[in-house]
Each structure stands twice: as structure tokens, then as C-alpha cells.
Scaffold this motif. Structure first.
Motif, short mmCIF file in Angstrom:
data_model
loop_
_atom_site.label_atom_id
_atom_site.label_comp_id
_atom_site.label_asym_id
_atom_site.label_seq_id
_atom_site.Cartn_x
_atom_site.Cartn_y
_atom_site.Cartn_z
N TYR A 262 -50.27 -24.96 -4.66
CA TYR A 262 -50.61 -25.42 -6.01
C TYR A 262 -52.09 -25.78 -6.08
CZ TYR A 262 -45.68 -25.70 -7.33
OH TYR A 262 -44.37 -25.39 -7.62
N ALA A 263 -52.60 -26.40 -5.02
CA ALA A 263 -54.01 -26.77 -4.99
C ALA A 263 -54.91 -25.54 -5.01
CB ALA A 263 -54.29 -27.61 -3.74
N GLN A 264 -54.49 -24.50 -4.29
CA GLN A 264 -55.27 -23.25 -4.28
C GLN A 264 -55.28 -22.59 -5.65
OE1 GLN A 264 -53.15 -21.29 -1.13
NE2 GLN A 264 -54.55 -22.02 0.48
N ALA A 265 -54.17 -22.71 -6.38
CA ALA A 265 -54.07 -22.09 -7.70
C ALA A 265 -55.04 -22.72 -8.70
CB ALA A 265 -52.64 -22.19 -8.23
N ARG A 266 -55.36 -24.02 -8.52
CA ARG A 266 -56.36 -24.64 -9.40
C ARG A 266 -57.74 -24.68 -8.75
NH1 ARG A 266 -57.28 -27.93 -5.73
NH2 ARG A 266 -56.84 -30.18 -5.77
N LEU A 267 -57.90 -24.01 -7.62
CA LEU A 267 -59.15 -23.80 -6.89
C LEU A 267 -59.57 -25.02 -6.07
CD1 LEU A 267 -61.16 -21.69 -9.50
CD2 LEU A 267 -59.54 -20.94 -7.75
N SER A 268 -60.14 -26.06 -6.70
CA SER A 268 -60.57 -27.21 -5.90
C SER A 268 -60.72 -28.44 -6.77
CB SER A 268 -61.90 -26.91 -5.20
OG SER A 268 -62.97 -26.95 -6.12
N PRO A 269 -60.69 -29.63 -6.14
CA PRO A 269 -60.98 -30.84 -6.91
C PRO A 269 -62.48 -30.92 -7.19
CG PRO A 269 -60.59 -31.38 -4.60
CD PRO A 269 -60.32 -29.92 -4.74
N PRO A 270 -62.90 -31.75 -8.16
CA PRO A 270 -64.31 -31.79 -8.57
C PRO A 270 -65.23 -32.28 -7.45
CG PRO A 270 -63.03 -33.49 -9.69
CD PRO A 270 -62.06 -32.61 -9.01
N THR A 271 -66.33 -31.57 -7.26
CA THR A 271 -67.23 -31.80 -6.14
C THR A 271 -67.97 -33.13 -6.24
OG1 THR A 271 -67.50 -29.42 -5.83
CG2 THR A 271 -69.18 -30.85 -4.84
#
Length: 396
Positions: A262-271
Motif C-alpha cells: 500500500y505504501a508503494q502504491a502511494r509512492l512515499s511519505p512527504p520528504t
């Protein structure tokens, strides 16, 4: 005309935010509004976190790893170790707020029409997350007369069906401020092991435990290695609600691997928010000592003032910064709107959160409100005075 989904129609409105237009109009009309409706602390964010964003040396604001930067996760693991909780950075997935952590957890362990048991009243958005995940909430009611303590384990057990996949608690609780004891956690641990369920604990208020009582995490129960899922966040701990950084913590490797998809599907948390959150972990312990002392003083003032009002019943929080008050009214939704639309005392009024939205059982909590004691003591005292004066003239 294209049709909206059934799920969309069932998605509940926020009981916390739905009165915002009335508050905005009250301010346009020249009234001062005391906001007790939402858990936005007035405590300052640690300067070290703000400075980390100001002085970063990034040339490109790039993606991080989907599970969050490795360095940040290692520092989170160190934070837990300081709190006598042993986890690896590989047991952690950084999310966009605790909200996304809950959505990832629901998606990873439940299918459509599965069930999750939650003691109510509970954080209102659990209803929304369940609807978004096509999951059914099965409530077990805790009572203001018992200070919202954990209901009897027998009440949980009789609700368990083949569709039950998890029990979810918030500890300390939003909206009640109740802090579950070590003994209560152990009772839940035995139950989920007996029925092979997950135990999800939303522990975002873990730093705010009062009266000398220590917070006891489900991660401290060694027997729950495959069952425990913790939801955590920087929002309340460091007064960084706008950072939108949370995380999932679990020693269940299959769960973490599933949530990672699921985390990969939304790419990444804000840097940038991760940079601020990583820096916040260096906040000295004195920060929490001072903040906790301030919240205890606010709690004691709030409870004392509310108990002076005829017909008001209030539960005493043991943690977090919320309390539930029962009012001598039939419908707190109507009362909360009336406060903003039609009432003022010395040209001031109050915004509260009607508590019915913190239940999933129909027609429960209709005469209750949640108060977030996130204002200074002087403002809190004025706000309770306004509520007291309003109750003298309010007609259902």
C-alpha cells in the motif's frame, strides 16, 4: 447524470469539522470564538524541527523510500527503545499521518464486510476509515459512569464472529482521555490470542499520561508479536499536526510486507515533513515534562469548572487532552450549532464537538460533547463560563 457510489453516500461527515461554516460566520459577525472542537494544540512545535526544514541542503525535493527514510526509521526505533519497547526499523512504515497508517492497516488485514470491534465512543474518523475500506464496525459501549474504562471482556467476546479480524483501541483515548491500564491490555491480549485476531492500538497520545500512571503499549506484550499493530504519529506529540507524518509499527513480518505494498502504491511519505519529524526526535525530555504539566493544569481547571454547572456530568481524563461532558440537553448537535449561530456571552462564544459522531451505535451520545483542552487556562475558564451561561437560556 453520473451516480455517486454507495460508499461515497455512506461516508460520514466529520463531527469535528462540520460546524466550521457557523464558526466562520460568528467571527464575521464580530464574535470571539473559543475553539474547543479539535485537537490542534496551542503548544509550540519544537524549534529544532522547524529549523531542520529551514536549513536543509536539498537540491532536489525527491521521493524517499516508500516505507520512509531508513535513517528516520532507525531513529524511531531508538525512540521506542528509550520507552522500553524493542523494535527494529524494519518493523516500521512511515505514513502520511496516522490516518494513512490506519487505512493501510485496515486494507492489509480485512476484506469487504469483515468486522472490527471498537470500544465506543471512539475517534470519529474510525467510522470513515471503515467505510472507505468496506469494513463493518462492531461497537462495544463504554460508559461515562465508569469513566469510559475498558468494557468487560465478556462484552467483546460475545461480539466475535467468523468475520471478526481485529480489535481497535485508542490509548490514551480520543475522545475520552481514558488511559488503559496494564491489566486491561493483558486482558485484551489474552482475548486476541484466544481468537487469533489482530489488536490495533492507536497510541498517538502516548506521551500524555497523567497522575503518575505510565502508558503501557501493546508492543510490550511479548506474546502479541504476531497480533500487535501500533498506529503512531508526530502530530500531537510534537504539536506538528500539519506535518502529516505517522507510522505503522508491528513485528508481524507478513503484515509489514503487505502494508508496504500500500505504501508503494502511494509512492512515499512527504520528504520535508520527514526531515522535520526526524529532527523532532532530538527534542529534550523537558519539553514533554513541561507540556504534560500544562495539560494536567488545564484538565484540572476544566473538570473543576464543568462540575460547577448544574446537570453536567463529566469523565476525568487520564491522558491525551480531551474529555467527554454530558449536558442537560436532548441534542448536542443542535446545541453546538445554536452556540455559534444564536448565542454569545459578552460577544464571545464556543465551538465544541457533538459526541454522537464518536459513536457508531445510533442514538447514543446525543447529549454529550467532546472538549479538547488545547487552549490556555484563561481561555478555557472563559469558554466554560460561556457554556454555563448558554445552558441557562437554551431550549431544546
Amino acid at each position: 447524470m453520473p451516480k455517486i457510489s454507495e460508499k461515497g453516500h455512506k461516508m460520514p461527515s466529520s463531527p469535528i469539522r462540520k460546524l466550521v461554516p457557523y464558526a466562520e460566520q460568528a467571527e464575521k459577525d464580530g464574535k470571539t470564538v473559543y475553539y474547543l472542537n479539535i485537537g490542534q494544540p496551542d503548544i509550540k512545535t519544537p524549534q529544532i524541527a522547524l529549523d531542520a526544514v529551514k536549513i536543509h541542503s536539498l537540491d532536489i525535493l525527491a521521493y524517499t523510500r516508500s516505507e520512509g527514510s531508513e535513517n528516520y526509521r532507525k531513529k524511531i526505533a531508538n525512540y521506542y527503545d528509550k520507552n522500553h519497547i524493542s523494535v527494529s526499523h524494519n518493523d516500521i512504515i512511515v505514513t502520511t499521518g496516522g490516518s494513512e497508517a490506519l487505512l493501510f492497516a485496515f486494507g492489509s488485514i480485512m476484506d469487504a464486510d469483515d468486522e472490527i470491534i471498537i470500544p465506543e465512543p471512539f475517534y470519529a474518523n474510525y467510522n470513515g476509515f471503515s467505510t472507505a475500506s468496506s469494513v463493518n464496525v462492531v461497537p462495544v459501549i463504554s460508559k461515562i459512569e465508569d469513566n469510559f474504562a475498558l468494557p468487560p471482556i465478556e462484552d467483546f467476546e460475545k461480539l466475535i464472529t467468523p468475520k471478526t479480524k481485529a480489535i481497535l483501541i485508542c490509548n490514551p483515548g480520543n475522545p475520552t482521555g481514558y488511559l488503559y491500564s496494564k491489566a486491561e491490555i493483558k486482558k485484551l491480549a489474552e482475548l486476541v490470542k484466544k481468537h487469533d485476531l489482530f489488536l490495533i492500538a492507536d497510541e498517538v497520545y502516548r506521551e500524555f499520561a497523567y497522575d503518575g500512571v505510565k502508558h503501557y503499549s501493546i508492543l510490550q506484550e511479548d506474546s502479541l508479536k504476531e497480533h500487535a499493530i501500533v498506529i503512531d504519529s508526530v502530530s500531537k506529540r510534537y504539536s506538528m499536526c500539519g506535518a502529516r507524518i505517522g507510522y505503522l509499527v508491528s513485528k508481524n513480518k507478513e503484515f509489514i510486507q503487505t502494508a508496504l505494498k500500500y505504501a508503494q502504491a502511494r509512492l512515499s511519505p512527504p520528504t520535508l515533513a520527514q526531515i522535520a519529524s526526524e529532527a523532532a526526535l532530538s527534542t529534550p525530555d523537558s519539553y514533554f515534562t513541561d507540556v504534560t504539566e500544562e495539560y494536567v493544569q488545564r484538565r484540572d481547571l476544566l473538570i473543576s469548572e464543568l462540575e460547577k454547572i448544574d446537570g453536567v456530568k463529566v469523565a476525568k481524563p487520564k491522558g491525551a487532552f480531551y474529555c467527554i461532558a454530558e449536558l442537560p440537553v436532548k441534542n448536542s448537535d443542535n446545541f453546538a450549532q445554536w452556540l455559534l449561530e444564536s448565542f454569545s456571552y459578552e460577544n464571545e462564544t464556543v465551538m465544541v464537538a457533538p459526541a454522537a459522531g464518536f459513536y457508531s451505535s445510533p442514538n447514543v451520545g446525543l447529549n454529550q460533547i467532546r472538549i479538547a483542552y488545547v487552549l490556555n487556562k484563561e481561555s478555557l475558564k472563559k469558554a466554560v463560563k460561556i457554556i454555563a451561561e448558554a445552558l441557562k437560556v437554551y431550549k431544546d
